[in-house]
Design a protein around this motif. Structure first.
Motif: not given
Length: 161
Positions: A44-66
């Protein structure tokens, strides 16, 4: 409509991950400024991204999908989202707490440096947090707390057994 903000999202995950797979994941997510860390066992590992989103919950969902789109079968084990400004401020914080050596300990406690060298033989004195070729370094906060509560008795300290 809520305006999108930039978030730094970090995901920890389990998946078969070697250096080549990590590089491929970073390349696939390059437009998000992706960085990937591989755990020593390649499980396993760790992934860090810069994501545009209106709120933290949406940012987490977008990163998870990616992650799931680019690494099928990956299981997310941890996640965190921070507004970009908070992430930048956090990155400026020191990684280690302030540390002190014998000269600083002597000044903090009002004793000579030679006396400060004897403090580690006192059982209640904090343990070093870093060992260097020039000697041990101690947590400044731990030494301060110890100095405020130590017993001041005349004479030499008893050696630890």
């Amino acid at each position: 409509m809520t305006r999108a903000r930039e978030w730094q999202v970090s995901l920890d995950f389990k998946a078969r991950l070697d250096e080549d797979a990590a590089f491929d994941l970073m390349e696939a997510l390059g437009r998000y400024g992706a960085s990937v860390a591989v755990d020593p066992g390649h499980t396993g590992g760790g992934l860090t991204l810069a994501v545009d989103a209106p709120d933290g919950e949406t940012a987490l969902a977008k990163a998870r999908t990616l992650l799931e789109k680019n690494m099928p079968g990956a299981t997310v084990t941890g996640l965190e989202a921070r507004e970009w400004a908070d992430a930048v401020a956090r990155n400026r914080e020191p990684l280690y707490p302030p540390v002190v050596g014998y000269a600083e300990i002597a000044r903090m406690t009002g004793v000579t440096r030679q006396r400060a060298y004897a403090f580690p033989r006192i059982e209640s004195f904090p343990k070093p947090v870093i060992e260097t070729s020039q000697g041990p370094l101690y947590s400044e906060d731990a030494v301060r707390a110890w100095a405020q509560t130590r017993e001041l008795r005349p004479g030499r300290p008893k050696a630890m057994e």
